[in-house]
Design a protein around this motif. Structure first.
Motif, PDB file in Angstrom:
ATOM      1  N   LEU A  55       0.800  -1.133   0.168  1.00  0.00           N
ATOM      2  CA  LEU A  55       0.156  -0.025   0.112  1.00  0.00           C
ATOM      3  C   LEU A  55       0.797   1.431  -0.046  1.00  0.00           C
ATOM      4  CD1 LEU A  55      -2.851  -0.922   2.457  1.00  0.00           C
ATOM      5  CD2 LEU A  55      -2.729  -1.147   0.088  1.00  0.00           C
ATOM      6  N   LEU A 113      -3.558   6.488  -1.966  1.00  0.00           N
ATOM      7  CA  LEU A 113      -3.246   5.231  -2.519  1.00  0.00           C
ATOM      8  C   LEU A 113      -2.821   5.275  -4.007  1.00  0.00           C
ATOM      9  CD1 LEU A 113      -5.085   2.488  -0.513  1.00  0.00           C
ATOM     10  CD2 LEU A 113      -2.857   3.262  -0.319  1.00  0.00           C
ATOM     11  N   VAL A 130      -5.888  -1.018  -6.851  1.00  0.00           N
ATOM     12  CA  VAL A 130      -6.641  -1.089  -5.913  1.00  0.00           C
ATOM     13  C   VAL A 130      -8.239  -0.986  -6.470  1.00  0.00           C
ATOM     14  CG1 VAL A 130      -7.550   0.439  -3.789  1.00  0.00           C
ATOM     15  CG2 VAL A 130      -5.356   0.328  -4.346  1.00  0.00           C
ATOM     16  N   CYS A 132       0.587   3.165  -3.723  1.00  0.00           N
ATOM     17  CA  CYS A 132       0.537   1.957  -3.929  1.00  0.00           C
ATOM     18  C   CYS A 132       0.861   1.170  -5.047  1.00  0.00           C
ATOM     19  CB  CYS A 132      -1.314   1.489  -3.905  1.00  0.00           C
ATOM     20  SG  CYS A 132      -1.748  -0.308  -3.510  1.00  0.00           S
TER      21      CYS A 132
END
Length: 406
Positions: free
Chosen positions: A93, A355, A363, A359
């Motif tokens: 993340l 994110l 997601v 990330c």
């Protein structure tokens, strides 16, 4: 810490889970919490007593900011793969500073020391492990004996202390979390809090911090739900009462049995595609299914010194779901390749925006068109779960959006 990760099952959410969240915030001084949670089936090889969206509501009600689903290929595996999948997800993340988990020991230094030994695998440890495996012991027991032998001779830890540490389920999971962090060379800091109340397997409601096993046992007994008032947070308790009033189908293990029996009797080869059912265990299962009338009876007939009740339960649940249709042996060895959002609050929404820049994996707030095997397996889990929970549609993964808590 700004953001701390919790790895959970919430089957169902109880006072111990609320204590975990509160102590995590107290100890780490974190501003937000991200939960990685198993979905409709759990690590013990059982269906969740409530569906994953209801569990998400419970978590958000009690102060969690963001709930992500732990893919079933990890959540329905041994402690090693359960931990590696969850830790790799949090690590990817890019916003999480550490993970906080409960343990019977409550000391992170000792758990890290044990994890380091398992990663390094000194020669003395490996030779002892091989000897115990050759004697017919299952892998967990063999590993514990070899580890205990090594640490007694090479650390200040005493035998009775090690016996306690290595026989308790939350300690074992904690060691696996630390191992996974070491393997990933992760910057996430592990923190543990001492588990309070009843033991993991205690089936009696006898404490404010009663175990999830005791609560599920009470559900299945048909006794009054009002007996749970003191062991479940008020908001969660009210939600469960509402589900009961609406005739919610709280599923239990035995609801899977006829489906499992049908599959084994009509497609004997299916069990051969379950990785943990090899070495002759598949033949034992095929033999005993023919004269068994309940799931518990079947598992007890198969259980042995080498094969634990939980391992057999996981195998049969994997078969019920359809793990045999996927290359799960390879899938579970790879890091988690996506983060699927089950729910969030206003703080969680802010994290989701972060994110986009931090990330390293996709997601998903809705299902992608890409054919991702582990995600397809999660969808398969929901379809199987719908067979034993009439409140869930086979297509719920497509129909239910992430829970937004305001």
């Amino acid at each position: 810490m700004d953001i701390c990760g919790l790895i959970v099952e919430y089957n169902p959410f109880h006072n111990g889970h609320l204590y975990h969240i509160q102590k995590c915030k107290e100890i780490t001084k974190c501003r937000n919490t991200i939960v990685v949670m198993s979905g409709n089936f759990t690590q013990r090889g059982t269906p969740s007593i409530v569906d994953k969206w209801t569990k998400t509501k419970m978590a958000l009600e009690e102060g969690v900011d963001l709930v992500l689903e732990l893919p079933a290929v990890y959540s329905l595996s041994s402690a090693e793969f359960f931990a590696s999948g969850a830790v790799s997800l949090l690590n990817s993340l890019g916003v999480v500073d550490g993970i906080c988990f409960g343990s019977e020991l409550g000391s992170i230094d000792i758990l890290k020391q044990i994890a380091s030994t398992l990663i390094d695998e000194p020669l003395e440890y490996k030779e002892t492990l091989k000897k115990h495996l050759s004697s017919g012991l299952n892998y967990p027991s063999s590993r514990n004996k070899a580890l205990k032998n090594y640490l007694i001779h090479n650390s200040s830890l005493k035998e009775d202390v090690l016996d306690g540490i290595l026989s308790q389920s939350n300690n074992i999971l904690g060691i696996e979390y630390c191992k996974s962090l070491l393997k990933l060379n992760s910057s996430l800091q592990p923190v543990t809090i001492k588990r309070e109340g009843s033991s993991y397997n205690d089936l009696n409601l006898n404490h404010k911090f009663s175990s999830a096993s005791a609560i599920r046992n009470h559900f299945n007994s048909g006794k009054s739900l009002y007996d749970l008032d003191e062991v479940i947070p008020k908001k969660v308790f009210n939600l469960i009462l509402k589900l009961k009033e609406e005739n919610y189908s709280f599923p239990v293990d035995e609801h899977m049995f006829e489906f499992i029996k049908y599959k084994l009797l009509t497609n004997e080869r299916s069990i051969e595609n379950i990785p943990d059912a090899l070495e002759g265990l598949n033949n034992k299962i095929l033999k005993e299914i023919q004269c068994s009338n309940t799931l518990n009876e079947l598992i007890l007939k198969i259980k042995s010194k080498r094969y634990t009740y939980t391992r057999i339960s996981r195998i049969l649940t994997q078969l019920f779901i359809g793990f045999d249709l996927f290359p799960t042996k390879d899938m579970r060895k790879s890091p988690c390749s996506y983060a699927r959002v089950l729910g969030f609050n206003s703080e969680g929404q802010k994290i989701l925006k972060l994110l986009k820049d931090t990330c390293s994996i996709p997601v998903y707030t809705k299902l992608p068109k890409d054919n991702i095997p582990s995600l397809q397996l999660d969808i398969q889990c929901t379809k199987a779960y719908s067979l034993i929970n009439k409140n869930i549609s086979p297509n719920s993964d497509y129909l239910i959006s992430p829970i937004i808590y305001k």
